[in-house]
Design an enzyme around this catalytic site. Structure first.
Site, mmCIF file in Angstrom:
data_model
loop_
_atom_site.group_PDB
_atom_site.id
_atom_site.type_symbol
_atom_site.label_atom_id
_atom_site.label_comp_id
_atom_site.label_asym_id
_atom_site.label_seq_id
_atom_site.Cartn_x
_atom_site.Cartn_y
_atom_site.Cartn_z
ATOM 1 C CD GLU A 103 46.067 48.367 46.845
ATOM 2 O OE1 GLU A 103 47.160 48.605 46.302
ATOM 3 O OE2 GLU A 103 45.328 47.423 46.504
ATOM 4 C CG ASN A 126 48.814 49.346 40.482
ATOM 5 O OD1 ASN A 126 49.979 49.471 40.861
ATOM 6 N ND2 ASN A 126 47.779 49.624 41.263
ATOM 7 C CD1 TRP A 127 53.289 45.750 36.888
ATOM 8 C CD2 TRP A 127 55.504 45.653 37.250
ATOM 9 N NE1 TRP A 127 53.901 45.420 35.705
ATOM 10 C CE2 TRP A 127 55.253 45.352 35.896
ATOM 11 C CE3 TRP A 127 56.825 45.667 37.720
ATOM 12 C CZ2 TRP A 127 56.284 45.052 35.002
ATOM 13 C CZ3 TRP A 127 57.849 45.370 36.822
ATOM 14 C CH2 TRP A 127 57.584 45.071 35.484
ATOM 15 C CE LYS A 128 47.146 46.707 43.215
ATOM 16 N NZ LYS A 128 45.944 46.335 43.917
ATOM 17 N N GLY A 164 45.839 44.901 38.349
ATOM 18 C CA GLY A 164 46.802 44.663 39.421
ATOM 19 C C GLY A 164 47.461 43.309 39.264
ATOM 20 N N GLY A 165 46.979 42.330 40.034
ATOM 21 C CA GLY A 165 47.593 40.997 40.071
ATOM 22 C C GLY A 165 47.909 40.406 38.705
ATOM 23 C CD GLU A 203 41.706 50.295 40.405
ATOM 24 O OE1 GLU A 203 42.176 49.427 39.663
ATOM 25 O OE2 GLU A 203 42.331 50.761 41.385
ATOM 26 N N GLY A 232 41.926 42.845 44.152
ATOM 27 C CA GLY A 232 42.727 41.764 44.717
ATOM 28 C C GLY A 232 41.919 40.675 45.395
ATOM 29 C CG HIS A 275 45.255 52.257 43.966
ATOM 30 N ND1 HIS A 275 44.975 51.454 45.035
ATOM 31 C CD2 HIS A 275 45.131 51.485 42.864
ATOM 32 C CE1 HIS A 275 44.699 50.233 44.590
ATOM 33 N NE2 HIS A 275 44.792 50.224 43.273
ATOM 34 C CB SER A 323 39.210 40.750 40.499
ATOM 35 O OG SER A 323 39.658 40.779 41.851
HETATM 36 P P1 PGA Z 1 43.642 43.735 41.030
HETATM 37 O O1 PGA Z 1 44.084 45.237 41.370
HETATM 38 O O2 PGA Z 1 43.586 43.632 39.518
HETATM 39 O O3 PGA Z 1 44.734 42.870 41.621
HETATM 40 O O4 PGA Z 1 42.320 43.505 41.634
HETATM 41 C C1 PGA Z 1 43.626 46.327 40.618
HETATM 42 C C2 PGA Z 1 44.191 47.609 41.189
HETATM 43 O O5 PGA Z 1 44.272 47.751 42.411
HETATM 44 O O6 PGA Z 1 44.560 48.516 40.424
#
Ligand code: PGA
Length: 250
Positions: A99, A11-13, A228-229, A169, A175, A97, A207
């Site tokens: 977010e 997930n590149w966001k 994500g990251g 999640e 993050g 998600h 994470s």
């Molecule tokens: P993260 O994000 O790996 O940066 O914690 C995961 C996500 O939000 O899908």
């Protein structure tokens, strides 16, 4: 018994540029070889989907989006429809998600509508669930996740579920660098598994890094990860995909 592959989804966001995407995809294509037990997808932002689709052509990597409208088409300024995603060559879509739930007021009912719309258009929903720090501290983590799951369970039938992926999640792990322990993740996954059944892949997100991926993916009810990251760094992401593959082939 049917063989179920592990899933790793990046997930590149809201990150990346065309140049960044091309470089990262080229490196993934070059190095993600010989992984027979893992299905890998990347989810760039909308503006990069078209160029990513071109760059991914003929590869084993699937393309996903990070959100989608529940509506078919029309006067929805700023939204992107399921049909548009299909038109771009997208096959998966992250829905619900945290977010989006927390930052954009998406309710579980809205997430359900989006899931149904994705299924109508042949997109695979990657449905996200997870509690906040406060909710966990109050001992309500399982209750919150069950409440997020309830509208989906009430409406989706067996055939629908077969087409979905679920991702647990915990918001406090996203993050933050504070990954859920394998036991915390496994406990929640077992609770979700008891409600949705054996055949739905359950991904963990929050994470995940190369250093902790194998231990997480080795848990009985963890079938891969939503990353994500670490999905923005080729070597990290590749190592996570390798860990997923290893967790299945032993
Ligand atoms: P993260 O994000 O790996 O940066 O914690 C995961 C996500 O939000 O899908």
């Amino acid at each position: 018994m049917t063989f179920t592959p592990c899933h790793v989804i990046g997930n590149w966001k809201m990150n990346g540029s065309r140049e960044f995407a091309e470089r990262l995809i080229d490196e993934l294509r070059l190095k993600l070889v010989g992984l027979n037990a893992v299905e890998v997808a990347i989810c760039p932002p909308f503006t990069l989907l078209a160029s990513a689709a071109e760059r991914l052509a003929g590869s084993i990597l699937a393309l996903g989006a990070q959100d989608m409208s529940a509506a078919e088409e029309g006067a929805y300024t700023g939204d992107i429809s399921a049909r548009m995603l299909r038109d771009w060559g997208v096959s998966k879509v992250i829905l619900g998600h945290s977010e989006r739930r927390l930052g954009h007021g998406e309710t579980s009912a809205m997430v359900l509508s989006k899931v149904q719309q994705a299924l109508r258009h042949g997109l695979q929903p990657v449905i996200c669930l997870g509690e906040t720090t406060e909710q966990r501290a109050q001992g309500r983590a399982e209750q919150v996740v069950s409440e997020q799951l309830a509208p989906l369970l009430a409406v989706l039938d067996r055939q629908d579920w077969q087409k979905c992926l679920l991702a647990y999640e915990p918001v406090w792990a996203i993050g933050t660098g504070e990954t859920a322990t394998p036991e915390q993740a496994q406990d929640m996954h077992a609770m979700i598994r008891a409600q949705v059944g054996r055949s739905i892949p359950l991904l963990y997100g929050g994470s995940v890094k190369a250093a902790n991926a194998l231990e997480l993916f080795a848990q009985t009810d963890i079938d891969g990860g939503l990353i994500g990251g670490a999905s923005l760094e080729a070597d990290e992401f590749i190592a996570i995909c390798q860990a997923a593959n290893q967790s299945k082939v032993g």
